[in-house]
Enzyme design. Sequence first.
Site, PDB file in Angstrom:
ATOM      1  N   GLY A  84      20.514  30.802 -23.831  1.00  0.00           N
ATOM      2  CA  GLY A  84      19.800  30.971 -22.577  1.00  0.00           C
ATOM      3  C   GLY A  84      18.308  31.168 -22.935  1.00  0.00           C
ATOM      4  CB  SER A  85      15.817  29.911 -23.747  1.00  0.00           C
ATOM      5  OG  SER A  85      16.258  28.558 -23.654  1.00  0.00           O
ATOM      6  NE  ARG A  86      10.077  31.834 -17.292  1.00  0.00           N
ATOM      7  CZ  ARG A  86       9.714  32.871 -16.483  1.00  0.00           C
ATOM      8  NH1 ARG A  86      10.547  33.934 -16.362  1.00  0.00           N
ATOM      9  NH2 ARG A  86       8.231  32.988 -16.161  1.00  0.00           N
TER      10      ARG A  86
END
Length: 225
Positions: free
Chosen positions: A187-189
Site C-alpha cells: 500500500g502506498s500513494r
Amino acid sequence: MKFHKEGYTTLALSILFVFVINALVHFFYSDNSILTWIVYILSFVLLVTVIQFFRNPIRKISPSEQKILCPADGKVVVIEETEETEYFKDRRLQVSIFMSPINVHSNRSPITGIVKFFKYHPGKYLMAWNPKSSTLNERTTIVVESSFGVEVLFRQIAGALARRIVWYVNEGKEVKQGEEFGFIKFGSRVDVFLPIGTKVNVKLGDKVKGGITILGEFDEEQPIN
C-alpha cells in the site's frame, strides 16, 4: 497480463517457502489429512496473492500533450491547492492517489518530457493517507518538463507497509506519457502537483487507472509554468 519484473525475487522466495512447508507437513503429518489440506490451501492463497500483487497489465496508451494521465491505479484521496515547498516553492494544485495492496503498483509518467529534477528521501512509514506522509515518509520527487515548458511534479510515497520504492528515471532522462517510471511494493500513494488553473477531470473517491484515466488537462491557450 504480465508478471512485473520487481516480483521475481518475491515469487521465487514464496515458491521456496511453500515447497519447504509442504514437504515438512507431508513428511511429519502425512496421516493428518485436514492439516495437509489446510496447508495446501494456504500455500495456494499465498502464491495467488503474490501473482495478483505483481501483475502488470498491458495497457494501450493514448498520448496527448495537453492531457495529464493518472500515474497509478487506486483511489483519489486529495484534490486541493497547497504549498509545494521542495521544488516549486509556491502554490500548486495537488491530486493524490492512494494505492491499496490489491491495486496494480507500477507507476506511469503522467506527461511526456524531460526529467528536470529527481531526489530520493529516506523517511518514516506513516499511513499513506496521512497528510504528513507527503513530507515525512520515504519518498521520491520527480519533476518532468513538457515540450511546451509546463512542469509537473509527482511523488512516490511509501506507506506503513510499503518499504521499498523503485524508480527507473534520473535527471536528464526523457520519459514518455504512460511509460513506467517506478514501482512501490504494498500500500502506498502518489502525489501529483499541477499548475494552478489546470482543469481536473477526477473527483474525490474516484477509482482511477494508471496510464488510462485522464487526471486533468492543461489550458491549450496559455499553459501555466
